[in-house]
Write a protein that holds these residues in place. Sequence first.
Motif, PDB file in Angstrom:
ATOM      1  N   ARG A   1      -6.520  83.323  51.566  1.00 15.87           N
ATOM      2  CA  ARG A   1      -6.707  83.330  53.011  1.00 15.87           C
ATOM      3  C   ARG A   1      -7.834  84.280  53.396  1.00 15.87           C
ATOM      4  O   ARG A   1      -8.543  84.065  54.364  1.00 15.87           O
ATOM      5  N   GLN A   2      -7.963  85.362  52.609  1.00 15.79           N
ATOM      6  CA  GLN A   2      -9.071  86.273  52.869  1.00 15.79           C
ATOM      7  C   GLN A   2      -9.587  86.856  51.566  1.00 15.79           C
ATOM      8  O   GLN A   2      -8.916  86.810  50.542  1.00 15.79           O
TER       9      GLN A   2
ATOM     10  N   MET B   1     -20.320  79.974  52.892  1.00 17.08           N
ATOM     11  CA  MET B   1     -20.223  80.844  54.054  1.00 17.08           C
ATOM     12  C   MET B   1     -21.311  81.903  53.955  1.00 17.08           C
ATOM     13  O   MET B   1     -21.638  82.351  52.859  1.00 17.08           O
TER      14      MET B   1
ATOM     15  N   LYS C   1      -7.931  76.570  57.444  1.00 14.75           N
ATOM     16  CA  LYS C   1      -8.788  76.595  56.259  1.00 14.75           C
ATOM     17  C   LYS C   1      -8.317  77.653  55.275  1.00 14.75           C
ATOM     18  O   LYS C   1      -7.536  78.536  55.618  1.00 14.75           O
TER      19      LYS C   1
ATOM     20  N   GLU D   1     -12.353  86.353  56.323  1.00 12.97           N
ATOM     21  CA  GLU D   1     -11.115  85.618  56.535  1.00 12.97           C
ATOM     22  C   GLU D   1     -11.416  84.153  56.811  1.00 12.97           C
ATOM     23  O   GLU D   1     -12.406  83.834  57.467  1.00 12.97           O
ATOM     24  N   ALA D   2     -10.559  83.285  56.314  1.00 11.88           N
ATOM     25  CA  ALA D   2     -10.739  81.856  56.545  1.00 11.88           C
ATOM     26  C   ALA D   2     -10.412  81.511  57.998  1.00 11.88           C
ATOM     27  O   ALA D   2      -9.567  82.154  58.620  1.00 11.88           O
ATOM     28  N   SER D   3     -11.089  80.501  58.533  1.00 11.50           N
ATOM     29  CA  SER D   3     -10.787  80.007  59.879  1.00 11.50           C
ATOM     30  C   SER D   3      -9.400  79.377  59.896  1.00 11.50           C
ATOM     31  O   SER D   3      -8.834  79.064  58.855  1.00 11.50           O
ATOM     32  N   ASP D   4      -8.866  79.138  61.107  1.00  8.29           N
ATOM     33  CA  ASP D   4      -7.576  78.466  61.240  1.00  8.29           C
ATOM     34  C   ASP D   4      -7.623  77.115  60.547  1.00  8.29           C
ATOM     35  O   ASP D   4      -8.585  76.364  60.693  1.00  8.29           O
TER      36      ASP D   4
ATOM     37  N   GLU E   1     -15.344  77.479  52.700  1.00  7.74           N
ATOM     38  CA  GLU E   1     -14.096  77.179  53.405  1.00  7.74           C
ATOM     39  C   GLU E   1     -13.668  75.767  53.040  1.00  7.74           C
ATOM     40  O   GLU E   1     -14.467  74.836  53.098  1.00  7.74           O
TER      41      GLU E   1
END
Length: 145
Positions: free
Chosen positions: A32-33, A90, A50, A45-48, A118
């Motif tokens: 997640r991060q 990214m 993702k 941190e990953a987007s919502d 991502e």
Amino acid sequence: ATTENVSYVTDVSGLYENLNLNVIYAGYTIARQYTDKNTSSLAVEASDGKRLLIVKLDIKNTSRETLQVDMLNQNYQYSLHTDTDVVEPMLTMLDDDFTVYTGKLKAGASRKTVILFEIPKEAEKPLNYTLEVSNGTSSNMIAIP
């Protein structure tokens, strides 16, 4: 993109010969991060919806002198081919992000680096993705199993 005549490699050093670098694929993790171990203050941190695909690359100075590595000013492209998409890396300011890595590497020294992508949260192993690494004139494919 057809994958019939693609040969997969883990060593993409041929693309970096002019930089005196060996570049070897060293696996991946999904999280997640991601926090750079060298600068623990920086986290990505990953987007919502993702997750982060953290592709690990070991780089090594193959010359007999200290290298000033500057990937920012090189013409390399990285793209992740998934079943449905082509994903660009990214953009981060992490010390160990290979796409923007700058720093000195002593003769023969190695360094662990990463490239972050991502991917959908529901992606699970086996991923069957492909990482394409290109230096503008040729490219290599790394299987992300």
